[in-house]
Design a protein around this motif. Structure first.
Motif, PDB file in Angstrom:
ATOM      1  N   LYS A 175     -50.697  38.643  38.209  1.00 31.90           N
ATOM      2  CA  LYS A 175     -49.670  38.816  39.233  1.00 31.90           C
ATOM      3  C   LYS A 175     -49.928  40.115  39.990  1.00 31.90           C
ATOM      4  CE  LYS A 175     -46.028  36.331  36.700  1.00 31.90           C
ATOM      5  NZ  LYS A 175     -44.643  36.399  36.148  1.00 31.90           N
ATOM      6  N   PRO A 176     -49.483  40.200  41.265  1.00 40.20           N
ATOM      7  CA  PRO A 176     -49.743  41.411  42.065  1.00 40.20           C
ATOM      8  C   PRO A 176     -49.079  42.638  41.454  1.00 40.20           C
ATOM      9  CG  PRO A 176     -48.988  39.601  43.454  1.00 40.20           C
ATOM     10  CD  PRO A 176     -48.768  39.173  42.037  1.00 40.20           C
ATOM     11  N   SER A 177     -49.836  43.717  41.342  1.00 41.33           N
ATOM     12  CA  SER A 177     -49.289  44.955  40.785  1.00 41.33           C
ATOM     13  C   SER A 177     -48.216  45.566  41.678  1.00 41.33           C
ATOM     14  CB  SER A 177     -50.418  45.972  40.567  1.00 41.33           C
ATOM     15  OG  SER A 177     -51.347  45.491  39.622  1.00 41.33           O
ATOM     16  N   ASP A 178     -48.277  45.279  42.992  1.00 35.96           N
ATOM     17  CA  ASP A 178     -47.284  45.844  43.907  1.00 35.96           C
ATOM     18  C   ASP A 178     -46.016  44.994  43.983  1.00 35.96           C
ATOM     19  OD1 ASP A 178     -48.100  43.645  45.377  1.00 35.96           O
ATOM     20  OD2 ASP A 178     -49.159  44.805  46.918  1.00 35.96           O
ATOM     21  N   HIS A 179     -46.014  43.862  43.258  1.00 37.86           N
ATOM     22  CA  HIS A 179     -44.844  42.964  43.195  1.00 37.86           C
ATOM     23  C   HIS A 179     -44.430  42.432  44.571  1.00 37.86           C
ATOM     24  CE1 HIS A 179     -44.401  44.041  38.981  1.00 37.86           C
ATOM     25  NE2 HIS A 179     -44.475  45.312  39.331  1.00 37.86           N
ATOM     26  N   GLN A 180     -45.366  42.465  45.518  1.00 40.79           N
ATOM     27  CA  GLN A 180     -45.126  41.914  46.838  1.00 40.79           C
ATOM     28  C   GLN A 180     -45.497  40.428  46.848  1.00 40.79           C
ATOM     29  OE1 GLN A 180     -43.588  43.707  49.426  1.00 40.79           O
ATOM     30  NE2 GLN A 180     -43.262  44.998  47.620  1.00 40.79           N
ATOM     31  N   PRO A 181     -45.128  39.692  47.920  1.00 50.34           N
ATOM     32  CA  PRO A 181     -45.409  38.251  47.965  1.00 50.34           C
ATOM     33  C   PRO A 181     -46.877  37.934  47.723  1.00 50.34           C
ATOM     34  CG  PRO A 181     -43.922  38.856  49.737  1.00 50.34           C
ATOM     35  CD  PRO A 181     -44.368  40.150  49.101  1.00 50.34           C
ATOM     36  N   LEU A 182     -47.105  36.765  47.178  1.00 55.04           N
ATOM     37  CA  LEU A 182     -48.445  36.317  46.828  1.00 55.04           C
ATOM     38  C   LEU A 182     -48.890  35.232  47.808  1.00 55.04           C
ATOM     39  CD1 LEU A 182     -50.738  36.481  44.733  1.00 55.04           C
ATOM     40  CD2 LEU A 182     -49.525  34.733  43.399  1.00 55.04           C
ATOM     41  N   ALA A 183     -50.064  35.400  48.401  1.00 55.25           N
ATOM     42  CA  ALA A 183     -50.572  34.415  49.358  1.00 55.25           C
ATOM     43  C   ALA A 183     -50.815  33.084  48.667  1.00 55.25           C
ATOM     44  CB  ALA A 183     -51.871  34.921  49.983  1.00 55.25           C
ATOM     45  N   THR A 184     -50.505  32.007  49.368  1.00 53.86           N
ATOM     46  CA  THR A 184     -50.823  30.695  48.825  1.00 53.86           C
ATOM     47  C   THR A 184     -52.316  30.446  48.991  1.00 53.86           C
ATOM     48  OG1 THR A 184     -50.206  28.355  48.821  1.00 53.86           O
ATOM     49  CG2 THR A 184     -50.417  29.435  50.970  1.00 53.86           C
ATOM     50  N   PHE A 185     -52.775  29.286  48.560  1.00 52.51           N
ATOM     51  CA  PHE A 185     -54.193  28.962  48.693  1.00 52.51           C
ATOM     52  C   PHE A 185     -54.334  27.450  48.760  1.00 52.51           C
ATOM     53  CE2 PHE A 185     -53.153  29.177  44.207  1.00 52.51           C
ATOM     54  CZ  PHE A 185     -53.747  28.048  43.666  1.00 52.51           C
ATOM     55  N   LEU A 186     -55.511  27.000  49.159  1.00 48.17           N
ATOM     56  CA  LEU A 186     -55.802  25.579  49.185  1.00 48.17           C
ATOM     57  C   LEU A 186     -56.359  25.170  47.831  1.00 48.17           C
ATOM     58  CD1 LEU A 186     -57.500  25.340  52.703  1.00 48.17           C
ATOM     59  CD2 LEU A 186     -55.145  24.744  52.096  1.00 48.17           C
ATOM     60  N   PRO A 187     -55.866  24.068  47.252  1.00 51.65           N
ATOM     61  CA  PRO A 187     -56.372  23.642  45.946  1.00 51.65           C
ATOM     62  C   PRO A 187     -57.887  23.483  45.969  1.00 51.65           C
ATOM     63  CG  PRO A 187     -54.459  22.339  46.586  1.00 51.65           C
ATOM     64  CD  PRO A 187     -54.843  23.150  47.789  1.00 51.65           C
ATOM     65  N   GLY A 188     -58.562  24.160  45.054  1.00 47.52           N
ATOM     66  CA  GLY A 188     -60.019  24.149  44.993  1.00 47.52           C
ATOM     67  C   GLY A 188     -60.642  25.482  45.363  1.00 47.52           C
ATOM     68  N   GLN A 189     -59.853  26.382  45.954  1.00 53.63           N
ATOM     69  CA  GLN A 189     -60.407  27.678  46.364  1.00 53.63           C
ATOM     70  C   GLN A 189     -60.607  28.621  45.171  1.00 53.63           C
ATOM     71  OE1 GLN A 189     -57.773  28.860  49.768  1.00 53.63           O
ATOM     72  NE2 GLN A 189     -59.659  28.660  50.958  1.00 53.63           N
TER      73      GLN A 189
END
Length: 399
Positions: A175-189
Motif C-alpha cells: 500500500k502507498p506509504s503516503d496513504h494517498q489514492p492508488l492509481a488503478t490499472f488494466l488487468p494484466g499490467q
C-alpha cells in the motif's frame, strides 16, 4: 521524413545486421556501461550477463532496418518497449547517448565495411526512430502521472502482508506509504520494483505482474524464487529479507498485455507456472465485470504443490472452465483427482479443451512453453490477430 537514399542504405544493411547484430549490440552495451556505469542502476544486469538483452536489441535493430520505409508497422512493438522504458525510467536525454554508442559499435564491429555513407544513414535513421520512442514514452509518462492516484518515477509502498503461496512463490500486498489514492490499472499490467540489495553496487529493477484484480486499496505482486545465482538476486532478497512494514519503491503500472474488452466473444487463457499471475488479474476482473462471458483457463504446472494461486482459481467456481495439466502429479493429486492431464499440453489436448476456436486468446509463460502453444494454436487454425501473448523473460528494449 527520411530521404530515399537513406532508406535504401539502411535497408541494404539488414542482412549484415542479421549476421552481426548480436556482436554489435554486445559491443554497444560493453562500451556504454564502461563510460556510463550509472546506467547500470536502470538496466537489468542479469539479462546483460546472460546475453538476453543484447539479443533483444539486435532483433529490434534488425526489424528497424527491414521496415525503415514503413515505421508505422513497428508501432505496436514501439509501444510495448515504451511501456518498459517508462516503467524503469528511461528518459529523452538517454537517447542521444544510446545513438552515439550504437554508431560506435557498428563501426567497431563492421570496421571498414561501415562506410561514412552507412554511418550517416544510420545516424539519420536513428534520429527519426528515437523521436518516435521519445514521443510515445512522453505520452505514457504524462498519462501515468496525471491519472487519479498516479505518480512520476518511483513511489514508496509499505508491505502490508506477505503470503507464502507455494514453497517457491510468495505474494506481497503493498500500500502507498503516503496513504494517498492508488492509481488503478488494466488487468494484466505490471509494476517495476526498485531495490538496493546489500553488497550490490547498483540498484536492481524487476517487473512483476499485478496478480489481483484492479479496484483494491492495495497492489499485489506474486514472485517466484529464481534458482540461478544471477537470476535469483532480487527474488531471493524479496523472499528472504522483505517482511511486513518494509518499504518497496514502485513505478506506476505499465504494460500492453491486457484484456481488450469484447464481452461478446469467448476468451481462452493459457498459462504455465508463474505465468498465471496476469491471468488471475484478468479472470477475476472479467468474472466481476462480465459474469456471463464464456471464459476458459488452461494451466500447466508441475503439480498442486507448485500451483500458485490455486485456491483463488478454484474460488471462481462455475464462472470459468478450468483445465489443469500436471507434469509430475503427487500421490495426493491422484487422490484428489483435481487435474485433467498428466504430462504436457499439445495440439491434440488443446483441440479437446477449446470448445470455440473463434475466441480471443491470452497466453503467458516461459519462452519454450509459449513457442509450443503458439505453434499449436496456429495448427488449429486460430487467427494470429486473435492471440495475445507475453513471455516471462526480458522484454525487447532499444536501450
Amino acid at each position: 521524413m527520411l530521404s530515399e537514399r537513406t532508406i535504401q542504405i539502411v535497408k541494404s544493411t539488414a542482412p549484415v545486421l542479421q549476421t552481426y547484430g548480436k556482436d554489435i549490440t554486445a559491443r554497444f552495451y560493453e562500451t556504454l556501461f564502461r563510460d556510463h556505469p550509472a546506467l547500470l542502476n536502470i538496466f537489468n544486469q542479469t539479462n546483460q550477463k546472460a546475453g538476453r538483452q543484447p539479443t533483444a536489441l539486435a532483433n529490434t535493430v534488425y526489424a528497424a532496418a527491414l521496415h525503415i520505409d514503413q515505421l508505422e508497422t513497428l508501432l505496436p512493438v514501439v509501444k510495448q518497449i515504451g511501456h518498459k522504458h517508462r516503467s524503469i525510467g528511461v528518459k529523452a536525454e538517454h537517447y542521444p547517448i544510446v545513438g552515439e554508442y550504437l554508431l560506435r559499435a557498428i563501426k567497431d564491429v563492421l570496421k571498414d565495411d561501415a562506410t561514412e555513407d552507412i554511418l550517416q544513414a544510420w545516424e539519420e535513421a536513428y534520429g527519426v526512430i528515437a523521436s518516435i520512442f521519445i514521443q510515445v514514452e512522453q505520452d505514457m509518462y504524462e498519462e501515468a502521472q496525471n491519472q487519479t492516484g498516479g505518480w512520476e518515477g518511483y513511489r514508496d509502498f509499505y508491505v502490508d502482508k506477505v503470503v507464502r503461496e507455494t514453497p517457491e512463490v510468495t505474494s506481497f500486498y503493498v500500500k502507498p506509504s503516503d496513504h494517498q489514492p492508488l492509481a488503478t490499472f488494466l488487468p494484466g499490467q505490471y509494476v517495476s520494483v526498485k531495490l538496493s540489495v546489500p553488497h550490490e553496487t547498483y540498484t536492481h529493477i524487476r517487473q512483476y505482474s499485478l496478480s489481483d484484480a484492479p479496484g483494491k486499496d492495495y497492489y499485489r505482486i506474486t514472485v517466484k524464487r529464481e534458482t540461478g545465482i544471477e537470476e535469483g538476486i532480487v527474488s531471493t532478497y524479496l523472499h528472504d529479507q522483505v517482511k511486513e512494514g518494509d518499504i518497496l519503491p514502485l513505478s506506476a503500472p505499465a504494460g500492453d498485455f491486457v484484456y481488450e474488452a469484447n464481452p461478446e466473444k469467448p476468451v481462452v487463457f493459457i498459462s504455465s507456472g508463474i505465468g498465471i499471475t496476469p491471468v488471475v488479474s484478468m479472470l477475476k476482473h472479467l468474472v466481476h465485470e462480465h459474469p456471463s462471458q464464456k471464459l476458459t483457463h488452461i494451466h500447466a504446472v508441475r503439480n498442486s504443490e507448485h500451483y500458485a494461486l490455486k485456491r483463488e482459481m478454484n474460488d471462481l467456481g462455475q464462472s470459468v472452465r478450468l483445465y489443469v495439466a500436471y507434469s509430475q502429479p503427487t500421490v495426493s493429486d491422484y487422490e484428489q483427482n483435481d487435474f485433467q492431464l498428466e504430462g504436457r499440453m499439445n495440439e491434440d489436448v488443446l483441440n479437446q479443451w477449446i470448445e470455440d476456436k473463434d475466441a480471443t486468446y491470452y497466453v503467458c509463460g516461459s519462452e519454450s512453453f509459449m513457442k509450443s502453444i503458439l505453434s499449436s494454436l496456429k495448427a488449429l487454425g486460430v487467427k494470429e490477430e486473435s492471440v495475445h501473448y507475453e513471455f516471462f523473460g526480458p522484454k525487447m528494449s532499444t536501450v
